[in-house]
Scaffold this motif. Structure first.
Motif, PDB file in Angstrom:
ATOM      1  N   GLN A  53      37.014  27.037  21.872  1.00 26.58           N
ATOM      2  CA  GLN A  53      37.577  25.756  22.296  1.00 26.58           C
ATOM      3  C   GLN A  53      37.707  25.749  23.820  1.00 26.58           C
ATOM      4  O   GLN A  53      38.056  26.775  24.402  1.00 26.58           O
ATOM      5  N   ASN A 103      39.313  18.322  19.420  1.00 27.32           N
ATOM      6  CA  ASN A 103      39.013  16.939  19.070  1.00 27.32           C
ATOM      7  C   ASN A 103      39.817  16.479  17.869  1.00 27.32           C
ATOM      8  O   ASN A 103      39.939  17.200  16.877  1.00 27.32           O
ATOM      9  N   GLU A 119      31.712  18.561  22.975  1.00 28.10           N
ATOM     10  CA  GLU A 119      31.293  19.854  22.412  1.00 28.10           C
ATOM     11  C   GLU A 119      29.971  20.302  23.032  1.00 28.10           C
ATOM     12  O   GLU A 119      29.802  21.475  23.389  1.00 28.10           O
ATOM     13  N   ASP A 185      37.504  20.853  14.147  1.00 31.19           N
ATOM     14  CA  ASP A 185      38.659  20.633  15.021  1.00 31.19           C
ATOM     15  C   ASP A 185      39.672  19.734  14.317  1.00 31.19           C
ATOM     16  O   ASP A 185      40.869  20.018  14.269  1.00 31.19           O
TER      17      ASP A 185
HETATM   18 CA    CA Z   1      36.211  21.908  19.646  1.00 30.25          CA
END
Ligand code: CA
Length: 231
Positions: A53, A103, A119, A185
């Protein structure tokens, strides 16, 4: 000769036995670990896997903030406009906290396209993600419009000033290449009890009102230790 062979066999037997014992111990250990992590894990917030992330700040910072947001959400822009710079200068730039972005598309279908652009850009260049994040919020059109088209997102990526391969980005969007990452996510957020954007988790605790900088500060200070009864 025979004796030697015998000894050899014996040491082989020992080796087999020792290996067996180690194997059994490992199995038991693994079983206990799984049992424990099953007990601790559950659906508690703070168990989110943050590997891969986007992260802002010092990886060793003691406080972990997770922001769940939708690039199309006006409140997320407002969070960027009113909270982010203070949060960044007080805690992120000072190495006290690090902030992860995840997200949580909620506004409309094209929220997913915008999330996939983030992403894809992150895969090209981790720092470029934050340049894109800033550019989106600085230029965010009306939420009622379906503005998060691949073309417009590529344009924003270009405007961000980051050195990106825009053709690859275009293809990534055309093929929905990072769709599953976006869905993962969101699923992680839902598991952590997230139901609105923006949402912030501070060391796993959901901030009631992400626009209340005093609350954010109080939670961070509490996690840093010592500051909890200051206020
Ligand atoms: Ca992500």
């Amino acid at each position: 000769m025979g004796k030697q062979r015998n000894t050899h066999d014996k040491s082989r037997q020992n080796l087999v036995m020792v290996t067996g014992v180690i194997f059994v111990v490992l199995l038991i250990g693994l079983g206990i670990y799984n049992l424990l992590s099953g007990m601790i894990g559950g659906d508690e917030a703070g168990e989110i896997n943050l590997d891969g992330q986007p992260m802002l700040g010092d990886p060793d910072a003691p406080v972990t903030i997770v922001e769940f947001a939708d690039f199309k959400c006006p409140a997320c822009k407002s969070f960027y406009d009113h909270i982010m710079s203070e949060l960044k200068s007080d805690y992120i730039d000072t190495g006290k906290a690090k902030l992860y972005f995840m997200n949580f598309p909620v506004v409309s279908r094209d929220s997913y396209t915008a999330a996939m652009a983030g992403e894809a850009i992150y895969r090209q260049d981790q720092e470029a993600f934050w340049a894109f994040y800033e550019t989106v919020y600085k230029n965010q059109p009306d939420e009622g419009l379906e503005w998060a088209t691949p073309e417009f997102l590529v344009e924003l990526a270009k405007q961000s000033g980051a050195e990106l391969d825009l053709e690859t980005l275009q293809k990534d969007l055309a093929y929905n290449r990072y769709q599953s990452d976006v869905l993962k996510d969101k699923e992680a957020g839902q598991k952590a009890g997230i139901n609105a954007t923006p949402s912030l988790l501070i060391n796993g605790q959901n901030v009631q009102n992400p626009f209340d900088y005093e609350e954010i500060k109080r939670l961070i200070e509490q996690e840093l230790g010592g500051g909890s009864d200051e206020k």
